[in-house]
Structures are given as structure tokens and as C-alpha cells.
Design a protein around this motif. Structure first.
Motif, PDB file in Angstrom:
ATOM      1  N   ALA A 194     -53.799   9.658 -14.439  1.00 18.37           N
ATOM      2  CA  ALA A 194     -52.675   9.435 -13.528  1.00 18.37           C
ATOM      3  C   ALA A 194     -52.852  10.236 -12.239  1.00 18.37           C
ATOM      4  CB  ALA A 194     -51.367   9.807 -14.213  1.00 18.37           C
ATOM      5  N   MET A 195     -53.343  11.456 -12.354  1.00 13.41           N
ATOM      6  CA  MET A 195     -53.578  12.286 -11.170  1.00 13.41           C
ATOM      7  C   MET A 195     -54.643  11.672 -10.269  1.00 13.41           C
ATOM      8  SD  MET A 195     -53.425  16.005 -13.051  1.00 13.41           S
ATOM      9  CE  MET A 195     -53.510  17.043 -11.599  1.00 13.41           C
ATOM     10  N   ILE A 196     -55.690  11.115 -10.878  1.00 10.06           N
ATOM     11  CA  ILE A 196     -56.720  10.445 -10.074  1.00 10.06           C
ATOM     12  C   ILE A 196     -56.122   9.247  -9.342  1.00 10.06           C
ATOM     13  CG2 ILE A 196     -58.866   9.117 -10.193  1.00 10.06           C
ATOM     14  CD1 ILE A 196     -59.712  10.946 -12.526  1.00 10.06           C
ATOM     15  N   PHE A 197     -55.319   8.468 -10.037  1.00  4.88           N
ATOM     16  CA  PHE A 197     -54.698   7.303  -9.406  1.00  4.88           C
ATOM     17  C   PHE A 197     -53.821   7.719  -8.224  1.00  4.88           C
ATOM     18  CE2 PHE A 197     -51.352   4.177  -8.806  1.00  4.88           C
ATOM     19  CZ  PHE A 197     -52.081   3.005  -8.733  1.00  4.88           C
ATOM     20  N   LYS A 198     -53.087   8.813  -8.377  1.00  2.00           N
ATOM     21  CA  LYS A 198     -52.162   9.272  -7.342  1.00  2.00           C
ATOM     22  C   LYS A 198     -52.837  10.072  -6.236  1.00  2.00           C
ATOM     23  CE  LYS A 198     -48.318   9.572 -10.646  1.00  2.00           C
ATOM     24  NZ  LYS A 198     -47.387  10.504 -11.361  1.00  2.00           N
ATOM     25  N   GLY A 199     -54.141  10.313  -6.357  1.00  2.00           N
ATOM     26  CA  GLY A 199     -54.851  11.066  -5.327  1.00  2.00           C
ATOM     27  C   GLY A 199     -54.608  12.555  -5.381  1.00  2.00           C
ATOM     28  N   LYS A 200     -54.259  13.082  -6.556  1.00  2.00           N
ATOM     29  CA  LYS A 200     -53.899  14.488  -6.690  1.00  2.00           C
ATOM     30  C   LYS A 200     -55.029  15.354  -7.227  1.00  2.00           C
ATOM     31  CE  LYS A 200     -48.927  13.731  -7.138  1.00  2.00           C
ATOM     32  NZ  LYS A 200     -47.704  13.961  -7.948  1.00  2.00           N
ATOM     33  N   VAL A 201     -56.231  14.793  -7.323  1.00  2.00           N
ATOM     34  CA  VAL A 201     -57.399  15.544  -7.761  1.00  2.00           C
ATOM     35  C   VAL A 201     -58.399  15.573  -6.608  1.00  2.00           C
ATOM     36  CG1 VAL A 201     -59.322  15.614  -9.381  1.00  2.00           C
ATOM     37  CG2 VAL A 201     -57.072  14.909 -10.184  1.00  2.00           C
ATOM     38  N   GLU A 252     -49.560  -5.617  -8.526  1.00  2.00           N
ATOM     39  CA  GLU A 252     -49.651  -4.754  -7.347  1.00  2.00           C
ATOM     40  C   GLU A 252     -48.719  -3.557  -7.444  1.00  2.00           C
ATOM     41  OE1 GLU A 252     -49.041  -5.085  -2.477  1.00  2.00           O
ATOM     42  OE2 GLU A 252     -49.197  -6.903  -3.697  1.00  2.00           O
ATOM     43  N   ASN A 253     -47.628  -3.713  -8.173  1.00  2.00           N
ATOM     44  CA  ASN A 253     -46.622  -2.651  -8.259  1.00  2.00           C
ATOM     45  C   ASN A 253     -46.436  -2.128  -9.677  1.00  2.00           C
ATOM     46  OD1 ASN A 253     -45.808  -2.844  -5.430  1.00  2.00           O
ATOM     47  ND2 ASN A 253     -44.945  -4.838  -6.003  1.00  2.00           N
ATOM     48  N   SER A 254     -47.440  -2.304 -10.514  1.00  2.00           N
ATOM     49  CA  SER A 254     -47.317  -1.842 -11.898  1.00  2.00           C
ATOM     50  C   SER A 254     -48.676  -1.413 -12.429  1.00  2.00           C
ATOM     51  CB  SER A 254     -46.733  -2.951 -12.776  1.00  2.00           C
ATOM     52  OG  SER A 254     -46.544  -2.502 -14.099  1.00  2.00           O
ATOM     53  N   HIS A 255     -48.802  -0.105 -12.701  1.00  2.00           N
ATOM     54  CA  HIS A 255     -50.065   0.468 -13.163  1.00  2.00           C
ATOM     55  C   HIS A 255     -49.815   1.383 -14.351  1.00  2.00           C
ATOM     56  CE1 HIS A 255     -50.584  -0.574  -8.896  1.00  2.00           C
ATOM     57  NE2 HIS A 255     -51.850  -0.815  -9.219  1.00  2.00           N
ATOM     58  N   ILE A 256     -50.781   1.438 -15.246  1.00  2.00           N
ATOM     59  CA  ILE A 256     -50.668   2.232 -16.456  1.00  2.00           C
ATOM     60  C   ILE A 256     -51.847   3.194 -16.543  1.00  2.00           C
ATOM     61  CG2 ILE A 256     -50.507   2.168 -18.988  1.00  2.00           C
ATOM     62  CD1 ILE A 256     -49.951  -0.893 -18.643  1.00  2.00           C
ATOM     63  N   ALA A 257     -51.561   4.453 -16.843  1.00  2.00           N
ATOM     64  CA  ALA A 257     -52.597   5.399 -17.270  1.00  2.00           C
ATOM     65  C   ALA A 257     -52.543   5.456 -18.794  1.00  2.00           C
ATOM     66  CB  ALA A 257     -52.358   6.775 -16.672  1.00  2.00           C
ATOM     67  N   PHE A 258     -53.690   5.438 -19.431  1.00  2.00           N
ATOM     68  CA  PHE A 258     -53.706   5.405 -20.899  1.00  2.00           C
ATOM     69  C   PHE A 258     -54.879   6.202 -21.462  1.00  2.00           C
ATOM     70  CE2 PHE A 258     -56.762   2.138 -19.832  1.00  2.00           C
ATOM     71  CZ  PHE A 258     -57.746   2.294 -20.810  1.00  2.00           C
ATOM     72  N   SER A 259     -54.716   6.666 -22.680  1.00  2.00           N
ATOM     73  CA  SER A 259     -55.816   7.179 -23.490  1.00  2.00           C
ATOM     74  C   SER A 259     -55.571   6.764 -24.922  1.00  2.00           C
ATOM     75  CB  SER A 259     -55.925   8.708 -23.401  1.00  2.00           C
ATOM     76  OG  SER A 259     -56.247   9.128 -22.095  1.00  2.00           O
ATOM     77  N   VAL A 260     -56.587   6.216 -25.538  1.00  2.00           N
ATOM     78  CA  VAL A 260     -56.551   5.893 -26.960  1.00  2.00           C
ATOM     79  C   VAL A 260     -57.756   6.568 -27.597  1.00  2.00           C
ATOM     80  CG1 VAL A 260     -56.535   4.097 -28.714  1.00  2.00           C
ATOM     81  CG2 VAL A 260     -55.447   3.670 -26.492  1.00  2.00           C
ATOM     82  N   PHE A 261     -57.504   7.591 -28.390  1.00  2.00           N
ATOM     83  CA  PHE A 261     -58.553   8.313 -29.102  1.00  2.00           C
ATOM     84  C   PHE A 261     -58.446   7.964 -30.590  1.00  2.00           C
ATOM     85  CE2 PHE A 261     -58.478  12.097 -25.883  1.00  2.00           C
ATOM     86  CZ  PHE A 261     -59.108  11.292 -24.942  1.00  2.00           C
ATOM     87  N   PHE A 309     -55.293   7.976 -34.987  1.00  2.00           N
ATOM     88  CA  PHE A 309     -55.203   7.638 -33.567  1.00  2.00           C
ATOM     89  C   PHE A 309     -54.391   8.687 -32.810  1.00  2.00           C
ATOM     90  CE2 PHE A 309     -56.308   3.367 -34.997  1.00  2.00           C
ATOM     91  CZ  PHE A 309     -57.082   2.886 -33.956  1.00  2.00           C
ATOM     92  N   GLY A 310     -54.775   8.913 -31.575  1.00  2.00           N
ATOM     93  CA  GLY A 310     -53.965   9.638 -30.612  1.00  2.00           C
ATOM     94  C   GLY A 310     -53.804   8.758 -29.390  1.00  2.00           C
ATOM     95  N   ILE A 311     -52.576   8.452 -29.017  1.00  2.00           N
ATOM     96  CA  ILE A 311     -52.312   7.488 -27.943  1.00  2.00           C
ATOM     97  C   ILE A 311     -51.321   8.086 -26.955  1.00  2.00           C
ATOM     98  CG2 ILE A 311     -51.470   5.177 -27.388  1.00  2.00           C
ATOM     99  CD1 ILE A 311     -52.069   4.443 -30.359  1.00  2.00           C
ATOM    100  N   ALA A 312     -51.660   8.024 -25.685  1.00  2.00           N
ATOM    101  CA  ALA A 312     -50.740   8.463 -24.633  1.00  2.00           C
ATOM    102  C   ALA A 312     -50.766   7.438 -23.508  1.00  2.00           C
ATOM    103  CB  ALA A 312     -51.119   9.839 -24.105  1.00  2.00           C
ATOM    104  N   VAL A 313     -49.581   6.968 -23.132  1.00  2.00           N
ATOM    105  CA  VAL A 313     -49.434   5.955 -22.091  1.00  2.00           C
ATOM    106  C   VAL A 313     -48.430   6.444 -21.066  1.00  2.00           C
ATOM    107  CG1 VAL A 313     -48.721   3.588 -21.589  1.00  2.00           C
ATOM    108  CG2 VAL A 313     -49.888   4.111 -23.762  1.00  2.00           C
ATOM    109  N   GLN A 314     -48.755   6.308 -19.806  1.00  2.00           N
ATOM    110  CA  GLN A 314     -47.821   6.638 -18.722  1.00  2.00           C
ATOM    111  C   GLN A 314     -47.784   5.478 -17.731  1.00  2.00           C
ATOM    112  OE1 GLN A 314     -47.687   9.494 -14.821  1.00  2.00           O
ATOM    113  NE2 GLN A 314     -48.349  10.474 -16.717  1.00  2.00           N
ATOM    114  N   HIS A 315     -46.592   4.897 -17.550  1.00  2.00           N
ATOM    115  CA  HIS A 315     -46.431   3.883 -16.509  1.00  2.00           C
ATOM    116  C   HIS A 315     -46.250   4.614 -15.192  1.00  2.00           C
ATOM    117  CE1 HIS A 315     -44.152   0.656 -14.261  1.00  2.00           C
ATOM    118  NE2 HIS A 315     -45.310   0.095 -14.546  1.00  2.00           N
ATOM    119  N   ILE A 316     -47.159   4.391 -14.266  1.00  2.00           N
ATOM    120  CA  ILE A 316     -47.222   5.195 -13.046  1.00  2.00           C
ATOM    121  C   ILE A 316     -45.942   5.074 -12.223  1.00  2.00           C
ATOM    122  CG2 ILE A 316     -48.442   5.568 -10.869  1.00  2.00           C
ATOM    123  CD1 ILE A 316     -50.121   6.375 -13.274  1.00  2.00           C
TER     124      ILE A 316
END
Length: 307
Positions: free
Chosen positions: A195-202, A254-263, A18-25
Motif C-alpha cells: 500500500a505504501m508503494i502504491f501511495k508513493g510513500k516509500v 480506475e478508482n478502486s485498488h487493493i493491496a493484498f498478501s496471501v501467505f 493461511f495468513g491473509i491481509a487485504v487493504q482497499h486503498i
């Protein structure tokens, strides 16, 4: 129990990588397990393709409401609906992006990759600092390499279907390469992209909002979002024999979002003579991913029903 510990506890078979990366926005908190290791993305690469389509549309190369003609030369196995439709249909580029993502339509993907160029997708990802992401192969090309027939680019769908019934995929082929000759990414970089997509940075905020809408309509929800409330996940799956991936965003509140990848990669032999075993192994991996999704949702304040 920390989130790191809870995610590790979800992995009930140590033979599966597994490769796992999680970022709480909102807090910026990160949890990583083997997150820097590069994996074949399978169809998760379609998110970078979508980003490139929006980028080129904004640059005036085409309009998202322009129509592209469906032709036999684009059709390939297995997922999606365009494979079953008659040539001459003219979906919009916007429609093709929707199909590429929510039903992982490989024919729509081939049409969009020809439109924007895979080399441009890779260049855009590297320009964003996501240097582990490389996009080189269409899914059709993945099949050809996996079945040991990379030069048979004009093989008919029916011929390819027959090959798929009788030939084992080669885990040593380019389709399963971890190198830049394949479609690859680390979990860390794909999570950063989400995370960049969520933040509007792409591209721009409007493009990101439209991408999030597309990802919210995902039809394959048996992995990370399996136990989550309806429409709390925006994500893209990727599947190839032995590969089970999922990457996206989870809205816990409403105030808690997660970006994740599980490979994941399950290198165990999956003989064509035992389809039950293949399904069972896939179910094992997807079950672990579903537990991870629940752990993430609950850790960052998700409730049932959602608030």
C-alpha cells in the motif's frame, strides 16, 4: 456474504495454514485472516530488497544504470535466467531488479543483496514501521539450510542440483523458521508495504512508480491473479517446498485498488518418491489463492472486461 466469509470459503483444506491481509486503498477497509502471524516469505522478500536498492540509489551510493558483472559465485538454483548465462555479462542494476522480481531470478537477487546488504533491508523495513519483516538469507542460503548443508557455501550448482534431487527439505531448518534469523513477514506488514508503494510513500513517488511497473510485469500469475484480466495485478510470488505466497496490488477500476498478501504453509509430507502428489498439493493451494483473487476483484468492483 462478507468478503471475510468469502475468503474463508475459498480455503477448502483446513490442514493448510493461511495468513491473509487485504487493504482497499481508497476506503481504507481491511480484511484480515491470521494476518499478524509471521510466515517465511520465500521470494516475496525480494520486494523489500527492491525498496532498499531504490533507497540507496537515491542516496547516491550507486546509479541504477551502473552495471554489475555476472560471476559463478552468484549463481544458484532454480528460478531465473542468469544461472544459464555466461560469466562476464554486465546487466544494469535496473535490469537485475526486473529479473529478480518478474522471473524471481535468484542469481540477480544474490548480486543485489551483496550490493545493498540484507541488514540494511531489514533496517529500512523497521524504519517504515514494518517490524515483522526481516531479511537475512539469500535464496542460495535457504537451499543450503533446507538441505542440511549450511556450511557448503561454495557448492557448485550441479552439486546442489543433485542434492535437491535426492534430499528432502527439512521443515525444522532455518529456511522454514518463523524467527528473525530467516526472511519473514506477517501478511499484514507486507500488505502495508504494498500500500505504501502504491501511495508513493516509500523512497519517493518516481521510485514507487518504477517499482509498480516492475511488479506489473510479473511472469508467474497462477495464484491470486489467475482469473483476473491481464495487467490488473502488480505482485510478487514466493515459493519453497510447502510455502506458496503472493503479495501485491490489484487494480479493480480506475478508482478502486487493493493491496493484498496471501501467505501459506502446507506442512504435509511431500515425499520425493511421489512428485505427482507434490504437484497436486501445490495446485490445490494455488487454486484456493486464485479463488481469493477473484473474490477480491469482484468485491471491490472489478468487471469483465475491466472498465
Amino acid at each position: 456474504m462478507t468478503l471475510h466469509e468469502r475468503l474463508l470459503a475459498c480455503i477448502t483444506d483446513d490442514s493448510i495454514e493461511f495468513g491473509i491481509a487485504v487493504q482497499h486503498i481508497e476506503s481504507g477497509e481491511e480484511t484480515r485472516i491470521n494476518a499478524g502471524t509471521v510466515f517465511p516469505t520465500a521470494s516475496v522478500f525480494k520486494v523489500p530488497v527492491m525498496v532498499e536498492v531504490y533507497k540507496q540509489a537515491r542516496a547516491g551510493e550507486f546509479d541504477l544504470d551502473d552495471r554489475q558483472e555476472l560471476q559463478t559465485c552468484y549463481k544458484t538454483l532454480t528460478t531465473g535466467v542468469l544461472l544459464q548465462l555466461q560469466d562476464g555479462l554486465k546487466p544494469t542494476i535496473r535490469d537485475l531488479m526486473m529479473l529478480m522480481n518478474i522471473v524471481s531470478d535468484n542469481t540477480a537477487t544474490a548480486m543485489l543483496m551483496e550490493l545493498v546488504g540484507p541488514e540494511n533491508v531489514t533496517a529500512t523495513m523497521h524504519g517504515l514501521g514494518l517490524t515483522s519483516i526481516h531479511v537475512n538469507l539469500t535464496v542460495h542460503e535457504m537451499f543450503l539450510h533446507a538441505f542440511g548443508i549450511p556450511d557448503r557455501v561454495d557448492i557448485s550448482v550441479e552439486e546442489l542440483r543433485q542434492v535437491a534431487r535426492t534430499v528432502q527439505m527439512d521443515y525444522d531448518s532455518r529456511t522454514f523458521s518463523r524467527g528473525s534469523d530467516n526472511d519473514v513477514s506477517s501478511a499484514a506488514d507486507m500488505t502495508k508495504l504494498m500500500a505504501m508503494i502504491f501511495k508513493g510513500k516509500v523512497v519517493d513517488r518516481k521510485a514507487c512508480d518504477e517499482m509498480l511497473t516492475i511488479l506489473s510485469h510479473q511472469q508467474y500469475n497462477s495464484r491470486v491473479p489467475r482469473y483476473l484480466p491481464w495487467y490488473t495485478a502488480y505482485h510478487k510470488t514466493g515459493t519453497m517446498r510447502g510455502l506458496r505466497n503472493d503479495s501485491g496490488l490489484i487494480c479493480c477500476s480506475e478508482n478502486s485498488h487493493i493491496a493484498f498478501s496471501v501467505f501459506s504453509f502446507d506442512g504435509i509430507e511431500l515425499p520425493l518418491s511421489d512428485p505427482r502428489f507434490d504437484v497436486q498439493r501445490a495446485g490445490l493451494v494455488e487454486g484456493m489463492m486464485a479463488e481469493m483473487g477473484l473474490a477480491l476483484y469482484e468485491h471491490y468492483g472489478g468487471t469483465f472486461p475491466p472498465q
